[in-house]
Write a protein that holds these residues in place. Structure first.
Motif, PDB file in Angstrom:
ATOM      1  N   TYR A  91      86.527  39.903  17.016  1.00 14.57           N
ATOM      2  CA  TYR A  91      85.906  40.744  18.162  1.00 14.57           C
ATOM      3  C   TYR A  91      86.561  40.435  19.273  1.00 14.57           C
ATOM      4  O   TYR A  91      86.873  40.739  20.334  1.00 14.57           O
ATOM      5  CB  TYR A  91      84.346  40.432  18.379  1.00 14.57           C
ATOM      6  N   GLU A 126      78.571  47.004  12.918  1.00 17.45           N
ATOM      7  CA  GLU A 126      78.630  46.116  14.245  1.00 17.45           C
ATOM      8  C   GLU A 126      80.630  46.132  14.311  1.00 17.45           C
ATOM      9  O   GLU A 126      80.894  46.274  15.558  1.00 17.45           O
ATOM     10  CB  GLU A 126      78.437  44.774  13.932  1.00 17.45           C
ATOM     11  N   GLU A 130      82.725  47.558  17.641  1.00 12.63           N
ATOM     12  CA  GLU A 130      83.262  46.761  18.446  1.00 12.63           C
ATOM     13  C   GLU A 130      84.784  47.416  18.649  1.00 12.63           C
ATOM     14  O   GLU A 130      85.234  47.390  19.988  1.00 12.63           O
ATOM     15  CB  GLU A 130      83.524  45.490  17.973  1.00 12.63           C
ATOM     16  N   THR A 133      84.411  50.330  20.953  1.00 11.97           N
ATOM     17  CA  THR A 133      83.963  49.913  22.379  1.00 11.97           C
ATOM     18  C   THR A 133      85.565  49.714  23.050  1.00 11.97           C
ATOM     19  O   THR A 133      85.745  49.899  24.222  1.00 11.97           O
ATOM     20  CB  THR A 133      83.350  48.857  22.279  1.00 11.97           C
ATOM     21  N   HIS A 134      86.416  49.236  22.351  1.00 11.33           N
ATOM     22  CA  HIS A 134      87.578  48.667  22.953  1.00 11.33           C
ATOM     23  C   HIS A 134      88.748  49.597  22.850  1.00 11.33           C
ATOM     24  O   HIS A 134      89.784  49.596  23.447  1.00 11.33           O
ATOM     25  CB  HIS A 134      88.015  47.379  22.647  1.00 11.33           C
TER      26      HIS A 134
END
Ligand code: SF4
Length: 459
Positions: A91, A126, A130, A133-134
């Protein structure tokens, strides 16, 4: 596409030498530790103006148990803590890597390993969260989001979850269905079990299902491979990658559990290889090149026919992205004219990620000579042809002058029916598809000084 099965075994025997797989050029063994994070950042900065889509590879190095043939960078563990620590390192790396690419869509995503589905369902969710999200993950049907699956680690609801997370391609490690071969490689997964898994996968409308097979494994023979292929064809995966087992116990300690006396000899391997090509092409598959086959209506075949095929560390895929961002231990990025590889060792990988840096350990910046040869090798592997004039126009060189020696070296291959000239275009024949690595080797500048024994055999 000419798919006539017309090879001559005696000729191919001559070409059964060690050769690189050419998933990159220059090959990864030539990456240097002089290449640093600064070099990588500089290469990224030069691409700021690019808005074309990118490809992202994520490496999950964990497996539950060791397959004896394995040469991958993987860690056998049952420690949930270790896996969680690694995910947290991933992450941090995702957040840092995305800085340079947040304005570009991810059109290709691949999770490889190790065993990506050794993560449990909540960890997979998860990790995808991640990434989303990026990075800007593409949501259209034209995306290629693929995941490698170890059938033995599939949990209940995993397939539904994988599809729900956005993967539209799935790849299963099959290797061989014969029980004795499976025992000898420590990978027992009966045909019936895979058949039921395929029924589950088919419920979720993946764009493609790939099977990985391996030939040259202990106790394999023609009869057993015939049965395996019959079973494979019955399950009808869209794509099949059929790798040649490279027995290198000095490099890969797990392989010491395989008795070399149980391995098929060169003659037998050639017969098995011949059987694979014949059976698959007779059952509706096209030989894309090297070790890859795809059903006639698969997008990979269409990409091959239109010259839109690429070859990288994950094998063949459609050309959808210009730059590749590799995330995780040992992952390789291909950004602009550079390759950059991450730390292989898990602890070193995590140490760097706990500090502020990127875990880059080595890489290479391509010279003009490298770029010319890379283009030639990609063209041979992906287009099965090499247009001298195209190279001359793109790089402003005289092909005949620069590669006069190679043009001479191609003559025996031409006599053996592996390549032919059509004016200024070199075309690979059907038999030549089995020895693409030999053709590429002629253009590999670094092999002049490097002993090719450190690579696997072509057949
Ligand atoms: S072959 Fe795949 S599942 Fe088996 S040990 Fe290697 S990475 Fe793990």
């Amino acid at each position: 596409m000419d798919q006539k099965f017309d090879w001559d075994r005696r000729i191919l025997e001559k070409y059964a030498v060690s050769a690189p797989r050419y998933t990159s050029y220059p090959t990864a063994n030539l990456f240097s530790e002089d290449f640093t994070e600064e070099d990588y950042s500089e290469a990224c900065a030069k691409l700021n103006h690019r808005i074309s889509p990118i490809s992202v590879y994520v490496h999950i190095p964990f497996c539950q148990r060791a397959c004896f043939y394995c040469g991958c960078n993987r860690t056998i563990t049952r420690s949930k803590k270790k896996i969680q620590e690694y995910l947290e390192g991933l992450y941090r790396e995702i957040a840092r890597r995305s800085d340079s690419f947040s304005h570009r869509r991810v059109l290709q995503l691949h999770w490889g390993g190790g065993t990506p589905n050794y993560l449990d369902n909540s960890q997979m969710t998860e990790l995808m969260h991640e990434l989303a999200t990026h990075f800007e993950l593409d949501g259209s049907e034209s995306r290629d989001f693929s995941i490698e699956i170890d059938p033995r680690s599939v949990e209940e609801q995993s397939i539904a979850l994988i599809r729900g997370l956005g993967f539209n391609r799935i790849s299963l490690g099959i290797q061989d269905f014969d029980p004795e071969v499976q025992r000898a490689i420590n990978r027992v997964q009966p045909y019936e079990f895979i058949r039921e898994l395929m029924q589950e996968i088919n419920r979720f409308d993946f764009s493609s299902v790939n099977f990985d097979l391996i030939y040259g494994l202990p106790h394999q023979n023609l009869e057993r491979m015939k049965k395996t292929l019959d079973q494979v064809v019955r399950l009808k995966p869209d794509r099949i990658a059929c790798y040649n087992y490279a027995h290198m116990p000095d490099r890969f300690p797990a392989q010491r559990a395989i008795a070399s006396t149980a391995l098929p000899g060169v003659e037998q391997k050639l017969s098995i290889c011949e059987l694979i090509g014949k059976t698959l092409t007779e059952n509706g598959y096209q030989h894309i090149g090297l070790d890859h086959f795809a059903l006639n209506d698969d997008e990979l075949c269409r990409a091959a026919e239109t010259g839109n095929l690429q070859r990288n560390f994950q094998g063949y895929s459609r050309t959808l992205a210009e730059d590749l961002v590799g995330i995780g231990a040992s992952a390789i990025s291909e950004v602009g004219d550079c390759y950059a590889q991450n730390q292989k060792d898990l602890n070193s990988y995590l140490d760097v990620s706990r500090n502020a840096g990127l875990p880059i350990i080595k890489g290479i910046r391509l010279s003009k000579d490298d770029r010319i040869r890379k283009k030639i090798i990609q063209s041979i592997c992906c287009k099965l042809r090499l247009d001298m004039e195209e190279i001359e126009t793109e790089f402003g060189i005289s092909f005949r002058r620069m590669f006069s020696q190679q043009l001479e070296s191609l003559k025996p291959l031409e006599r053996d029916g592996l390549v032919r000239w059509n004016n200024s275009v070199l075309e690979v024949s059907y038999a030549g598809r089995f020895v693409l690595r030999n053709i590429c080797m002629l253009f590999d500048q670094y092999l002049q000084s490097k002993a090719p024994q450190s690579f696997s055999k072509v057949v």
